[in-house]
Design a protein around this motif. Structure first.
Motif, PDB file in Angstrom:
ATOM      1  N   ILE A 149       1.200  -1.418  -0.188  1.00  0.00           N
ATOM      2  CA  ILE A 149      -0.017  -0.032   0.353  1.00  0.00           C
ATOM      3  C   ILE A 149       0.775   1.370  -0.299  1.00  0.00           C
ATOM      4  N   ARG A 150       1.548   1.394   0.764  1.00  0.00           N
ATOM      5  CA  ARG A 150       2.744   2.597   0.889  1.00  0.00           C
ATOM      6  C   ARG A 150       3.289   2.833  -0.646  1.00  0.00           C
ATOM      7  N   ASN A 151       3.751   1.556  -1.127  1.00  0.00           N
ATOM      8  CA  ASN A 151       4.550   1.179  -2.469  1.00  0.00           C
ATOM      9  C   ASN A 151       3.915   2.086  -3.275  1.00  0.00           C
ATOM     10  N   ILE A 152       2.197   1.658  -3.541  1.00  0.00           N
ATOM     11  CA  ILE A 152       0.752   1.993  -4.321  1.00  0.00           C
ATOM     12  C   ILE A 152       0.534   3.819  -3.813  1.00  0.00           C
ATOM     13  N   GLU A 153       1.162   4.090  -2.455  1.00  0.00           N
ATOM     14  CA  GLU A 153       0.989   5.849  -2.441  1.00  0.00           C
ATOM     15  C   GLU A 153       2.183   7.181  -3.346  1.00  0.00           C
ATOM     16  N   GLU A 154       3.200   5.623  -3.503  1.00  0.00           N
ATOM     17  CA  GLU A 154       4.594   6.549  -3.985  1.00  0.00           C
ATOM     18  C   GLU A 154       4.152   6.868  -5.338  1.00  0.00           C
ATOM     19  N   ASN A 155       3.473   5.308  -5.528  1.00  0.00           N
ATOM     20  CA  ASN A 155       3.851   5.655  -6.799  1.00  0.00           C
ATOM     21  C   ASN A 155       2.255   5.696  -8.382  1.00  0.00           C
ATOM     22  N   ALA A 156       1.370   5.051  -7.471  1.00  0.00           N
ATOM     23  CA  ALA A 156       0.123   5.423  -8.371  1.00  0.00           C
ATOM     24  C   ALA A 156      -0.480   6.676  -7.961  1.00  0.00           C
ATOM     25  N   ALA A 157      -1.783   7.394  -9.183  1.00  0.00           N
ATOM     26  CA  ALA A 157      -2.231   8.141  -8.438  1.00  0.00           C
ATOM     27  C   ALA A 157      -2.708   8.211  -7.262  1.00  0.00           C
ATOM     28  N   ALA A 158      -2.731   8.626  -6.877  1.00  0.00           N
ATOM     29  CA  ALA A 158      -3.407   9.115  -5.397  1.00  0.00           C
ATOM     30  C   ALA A 158      -5.281   8.477  -5.094  1.00  0.00           C
ATOM     31  N   ASP A 159      -6.210   8.947  -6.790  1.00  0.00           N
ATOM     32  CA  ASP A 159      -7.320   8.144  -6.351  1.00  0.00           C
ATOM     33  C   ASP A 159      -7.746   7.087  -6.855  1.00  0.00           C
ATOM     34  N   VAL A 160      -6.134   5.801  -6.690  1.00  0.00           N
ATOM     35  CA  VAL A 160      -7.261   5.212  -7.186  1.00  0.00           C
ATOM     36  C   VAL A 160      -7.765   3.832  -6.585  1.00  0.00           C
ATOM     37  N   GLU A 161      -8.615   3.334  -7.350  1.00  0.00           N
ATOM     38  CA  GLU A 161      -9.667   2.619  -6.450  1.00  0.00           C
ATOM     39  C   GLU A 161      -8.512   1.415  -5.720  1.00  0.00           C
ATOM     40  N   LYS A 162      -9.046   1.062  -5.009  1.00  0.00           N
ATOM     41  CA  LYS A 162      -8.079  -0.315  -4.043  1.00  0.00           C
ATOM     42  C   LYS A 162      -9.083  -1.321  -3.830  1.00  0.00           C
ATOM     43  N   MET A 163      -8.883  -2.957  -3.346  1.00  0.00           N
ATOM     44  CA  MET A 163      -9.356  -3.743  -3.093  1.00  0.00           C
ATOM     45  C   MET A 163      -8.291  -5.062  -3.087  1.00  0.00           C
ATOM     46  N   ILE A 164      -8.202  -5.895  -1.046  1.00  0.00           N
ATOM     47  CA  ILE A 164      -8.271  -6.350  -1.135  1.00  0.00           C
ATOM     48  C   ILE A 164      -8.394  -7.815  -1.729  1.00  0.00           C
ATOM     49  N   LEU A 165      -7.541  -8.711  -1.275  1.00  0.00           N
ATOM     50  CA  LEU A 165      -7.687 -10.033  -1.547  1.00  0.00           C
ATOM     51  C   LEU A 165      -6.812 -11.418  -1.212  1.00  0.00           C
ATOM     52  N   GLY A 166      -7.634 -11.678   0.303  1.00  0.00           N
ATOM     53  CA  GLY A 166      -7.198 -13.106   0.672  1.00  0.00           C
ATOM     54  C   GLY A 166      -6.958 -14.049   0.079  1.00  0.00           C
ATOM     55  N   ASN A 167      -6.250 -14.921  -1.183  1.00  0.00           N
ATOM     56  CA  ASN A 167      -6.367 -15.945  -2.154  1.00  0.00           C
ATOM     57  C   ASN A 167      -6.032 -16.925  -1.454  1.00  0.00           C
ATOM     58  N   LYS A 168      -6.452 -18.464  -2.228  1.00  0.00           N
ATOM     59  CA  LYS A 168      -6.127 -18.920  -2.564  1.00  0.00           C
ATOM     60  C   LYS A 168      -6.950 -19.867  -0.759  1.00  0.00           C
TER      61      LYS A 168
END
Ligand SMILES: Cc1cc2nc3c(=O)[nH]c(=O)nc-3n(C[C@H](O)[C@H](O)[C@H](O)COP(=O)(O)OP(=O)(O)OC[C@H]3O[C@@H](n4cnc5c(N)ncnc54)[C@H](O)[C@@H]3O)c2cc1C
Ligand SMILES: Nc1nc2c(ncn2[C@@H]2O[C@H](COP(=O)(O)OP(=O)(O)O)[C@@H](O)[C@H]2O)c(=O)[nH]1
Ligand SMILES: [Mg+2]
Lengths: 616, 205
Positions: free
Chosen positions: B103-122
């Motif tokens: 998430i920190r990585n995204i905050e540094e590099n992606a647009a501020a308003d990017v939609e996010k979703m967390i997936l717990g896979n497997k």
């Protein structure tokens, strides 16, 4: 910074490449594309080496690292276990002497100091001129509106009050442009790297004359005839010589005798005034006075042919900066299985004492990796014939455009002056926030030249005096300078000759399967870089095609073809087809898919036809 | 002129190596799961067009190309992304802990308003689960993003998750003043007619 623990890398690769500079990245992508297993390392925490575009925080770290005294205490005492028939060649890890004379100036501090009437800093002392402060409000806290005017118009932008927005600046260490019809555009289209990139075109170019006036470079027939750069009499001559250059190959007899001679000599032979010769040399061909006729003709032709492909502009600039290019090729390499690891390099090459062939490398982590080829940056190995040259760089952040450069994204070339500054041609690239390298309301202005004085600041400070308003030299019609950075870069280049040639070959004292590549050159374009990447790839894999066209536009699937959703697939393929055709200059092709080009490209692709030479 | 879609959304998958990002992408785009998937050649991106509220939405979903493995995602990967799936593996504690780093990585590099979703896979591997559903839910709440447990193997929730993310992006676009552009301007030059032409562009009409 603490080293994070890592998984070990696989122990064997076809090729290990160190440095994610553009040439290495293209070679990496081409090798992976040819089915080779690639390990690509970089000692930095970012991609691109000196081809990188750094975000503000990374730039701060870069400044910090390169401002330190060079201490070679890294002489590692670690001993690598070698077999009897092996010798090891140590690699030079500290390349920090490449960057010198770094000076960062925050002009808001300067302004505040000036405003308080305090002593000048050492830096300031260099600028000898009486501080005149004609802006009374700047004495006060900038965020306090004094009268009833709206806050926005009252608050003066300074570097300090940009605050968090600074993070959104993207700083090219070495700015470059793509010729619209240059090989870089062809390679990114053909390889598929173009899907990772977007560009802005530079619709206007400028040059400055002896009186320091900024004049638009004519980029079309109409431009030539309305241009104020040449007199009526000169116009016909200029047209004539440009038309000649556009298809110089057809008139071989006309330039044959000048082939080995400087381009200037050829131009002089065409009965041109000095004014025009200077103009063609510096603003169209963008070559040095000493450049050969053939290269001068090629450069002029490249410029002319590039007009009209994407707007009436010869150049493209990548959104977010030039650092997107090496990253694009690295991604392509990764898609084809290349393994990436940053903050890691190699410390030794392992060479067989029998046949003097490289057999492996030792990582900075101590891990030994077997490989059959190695590519690294010039200067990494003390052996190898490498020449180096110094360039001077300045980056300015201003609150507006340069007066006279009314096009937001544009290039200004300042020819060398015999008596005055500069002593070599300076390229000034003006970028606005639409390139996503600067923020709303600010401009990023890059200046680059071959070094002639003792430091970048000495070489390029004249630009500040000429074009910007500072607190020591305020001016109403010039943009205010908020921040500046100066540095010199020493760039290495190596020559590549194919196989046998031993005298001047960089491989001569290196194992034959070890290749070095150059740093960026001092030109504005990518042509030399593509050329070198191709050459290196050819040395490595003479029988493999260089970055052949992507097999499928949608993705690279390891397994079976998709059958589901065949509609979309058909759509995709069609789009790719039109891309190919575009590349093949069949721009007029009126497929519905062309509608998906953004307007600009579409406009010009129809305008451009039917005659390719319409623009000049 | 027959348009095959109304909107194009660029989505990304992010998360530690081995959590199942590529499998999720293959499940969503091809409805397949190949557990012997050996990623010598990776996937650049996949396309699937979905129908949301009567609009055809072309989802262009990018994979990491394995560059997450040694913490070497390029900053260029994040350009123009409108939605990001953050994936962890419910049988791997560290992949869960690393979500914060991502998430920190995204905050540094992606647009501020990017939609996010967390997936717990497997989530099909109930017997070796180490991260409970509740902890996943809490983490998502902390970051104010949606959460779902998925299985690329069984297909559970994979489709629902992407549709949800796409719907959120569309809602955000609808709320926006039509005069606003979604980021990159129309005058950008694409040197190919390929799919990058829509990245960040929003409406393709
Ligand atoms: C995006 C991100 C940023 C991080 N930044 C830091 C930091 O600044 N300082 C710190 O001490 N720890 C950081 N971490 C955590 C750190 O990488 C390790 O998780 C931790 O140090 C334990 O190391 P390990 O050897 O057990 O696992 P590792 O082998 O280091 O990592 C396990 C997995 O995490 C992923 N990963 C870890 N770090 C990164 C990264 N930076 N970029 C991309 N992928 C990554 C990879 O997929 C890797 O396979 C970060 C983690 C992530 C995901
Ligand atoms: N049981 C199970 N295994 C999965 C699931 N998703 C992925 N895997 C396995 O996890 C491994 C890594 O998957 P991959 O998609 O390559 O992960 P990535 O590195 O995040 O792209 C593979 O061996 C997959 O078979 C899942 O939902 N259930
Ligand atoms: Mg994967």
């Amino acid at each position: 910074m603490a080293h994070l623990p890592d998984d070990d890398l696989p122990s064997s690769f076809d090729i290990v490449i160190v440095g994610t500079g553009l040439i290495q990245s293209i070679v990496a992508a081409a090798a992976a594309r040819a089915g080779k297993t690639v390990l690509h390392l970089d000692n930095n925490s970012y991609y691109g080496g000196c081809w990188a575009t750094l975000m503000y925080n990374d730039l701060q770290r870069w400044i910090e690292v390169h401002s330190k005294e060079v201490t070679d205490e890294d002489e590692s005492t670690v001993v690598t276990q070698l077999n009897e028939d092996e010798v090891s060649v140590k690699c030079n890890l500290s390349l920090s002497d490449k960057v010198t004379n770094l000076i960062e100036i925050n002009h808001s501090e300067e302004e505040e100091e000036e405003d308080k009437g305090e002593n000048k800093t050492d830096e300031e002392a260099l600028v000898e001129s009486v501080p005149i402060n004609e802006e009374p409000t700047s004495n006060d806290a900038p965020d306090m509106p004094i009268n009833n005017e709206p806050i926005e118009s009252k608050v003066k932008v300074t570097w300090n009050n940009l605050g968090n927005q600074k993070k959104r600046f993207n700083f090219d260490l070495i700015p470059k442009l793509l010729y619209c019809r240059g090989e870089m555009v062809d390679i990114i289209v053909q390889s598929g790297v173009s899907r990772y990139l977007e560009f802005k075109s530079l619709p206007k170019l400028y040059c400055s004359n002896a009186n320091h006036e900024i004049i638009q470079v004519p980029c079309s027939r109409a431009d030539v005839f309305t241009s104020s750069i040449v007199s009526m009499l000169e116009k016909r001559k200029l047209m004539k010589v440009l038309t000649f250059c556009a298809e110089y190959e057809k008139h071989e007899t006309d330039y044959q005798e000048y082939i080995g001679h400087p381009f200037t000599e050829f131009l002089q032979s065409r009965d041109l005034t000095d004014n025009i010769i200077q103009f063609i040399l510096h603003s169209i061909a963008m070559v040095d006075e000493s450049e050969t006729t053939l290269n001068g003709l090629k450069a002029t032709q490249m410029f002319l042919h590039s007009l009209g492909r994407f707007g009436n502009a010869p150049f493209l600039y990548p959104l977010f900066g030039n650092g997107e290019l090496p990253q694009g090729f690295c991604r392509l390499c990764a898609v084809f299985g290349g393994v990436y690891c940053l903050k890691r390099s190699i410390r030794e090459l392992i060479v067989s004492s029998d046949n003097k062939q490289l057999i492996g490398v030792v990582c900075t982590t101590g891990q030994r990796i077997q490989c059959s080829s190695f590519v690294g940056p010039a200067g990494m190995l003390s052996s190898g014939s490498v020449s180096s040259q110094r360039i001077s760089r300045a980056i300015f952040i201003t609150d507006g455009q340069i007066d006279g450069m009314d096009e937001k994204i544009s290039l200004l070339t300042i020819p060398p002056a015999s008596d005055d500054s500069p002593a070599s041609r300076v390229s000034v690239l003006q970028l606005d926030s639409s390139t996503l390298t600067s923020t709303e309301g600010t401009n990023m202005i890059h200046a680059t030249c071959k070094s002639f004085g003792s430091s970048a600041k000495e070489d390029l400070e004249f630009i500040v005096q000429r074009f910007f308003s500072t607190c020591t030299t305020p001016s109403d019609n010039k943009p205010r300078l908020l921040w500046s950075l100066y540095y010199n870069l020493s760039l290495s280049s190596c020559s590549h000759s194919t196989e046998t040639d031993s005298s001047r070959d960089v491989k001569s004292d290196l194992p034959p399967n070890v290749l070095m590549v150059s740093d960026p050159d001092d030109t504005i374009s990518y042509e030399a870089c593509i050329h070198e990447a191709k050459k290196v790839f050819e040395c490595l894999y003479p029988d493999e095609p260089f970055l052949p066209r992507m097999p499928d536009s949608e993705d690279i699937i390891y397994g079976e073809e998709e059958t589901a959703s065949s509609d979309q697939l058909a759509g995709e393929t069609e789009e790719e087809t039109s891309a190919n055709q575009k590349n093949d200059e069949e721009d007029q092709h009126n497929d519905e898919k062309d509608q998906e080009f953004d307007e600009k490209v579409e406009d010009t692709s129809t305008k451009q036809n039917p005659e390719q030479n319409d623009s000049i | 002129m027959a348009k095959t879609y109304d909107f194009l959304f660029k989505l990304l998958l992010i998360g530690d190596s081995g959590v199942g990002k590529t499998c999720i992408l293959v499940r969503f785009s091809e409805d397949a799961f190949n557990s012997t998937f050996i990623s010598t050649i990776g996937i650049d991106f996949k396309i699937r067009t979905v129908d949301i509220e009567g609009k055809k939405i072309k989802l262009q979903i990018w994979d990491t190309a394995g560059q997450e493995r040694f913490r070497t995602i390029t900053t260029a990967y994040y350009r123009g992304a409108m939605g990001i799936m953050l994936v962890y593996d419910v049988t791997n504690e560290k992949s869960f802990d690393n979500i914060r780093n991502w998430i920190r990585n995204i905050e540094e590099n992606a647009a501020a308003d990017v939609e996010k979703m967390i997936l717990g896979n497997k989530c099909d591997l109930e017997e070796s689960r180490v991260v409970s559903r509740e902890r996943g839910q809490l983490l998502a709440e902390e970051h104010q993003v949606k959460f779902m447990e998925t299985s690329a193997k069984s297909g559970q929730n994979v489709e629902t998750a992407f549709l949800n993310l796409a719907k959120d992006i569309k809602n955000k676009m609808d709320r926006r003043n039509p005069g606003d552009d979604m980021g990159t301007s129309q005058s950008n030059v694409h040197v190919t007619a390929g799919d990058s032409s829509g990245s960040g562009g929003g409406c393709a009409c």
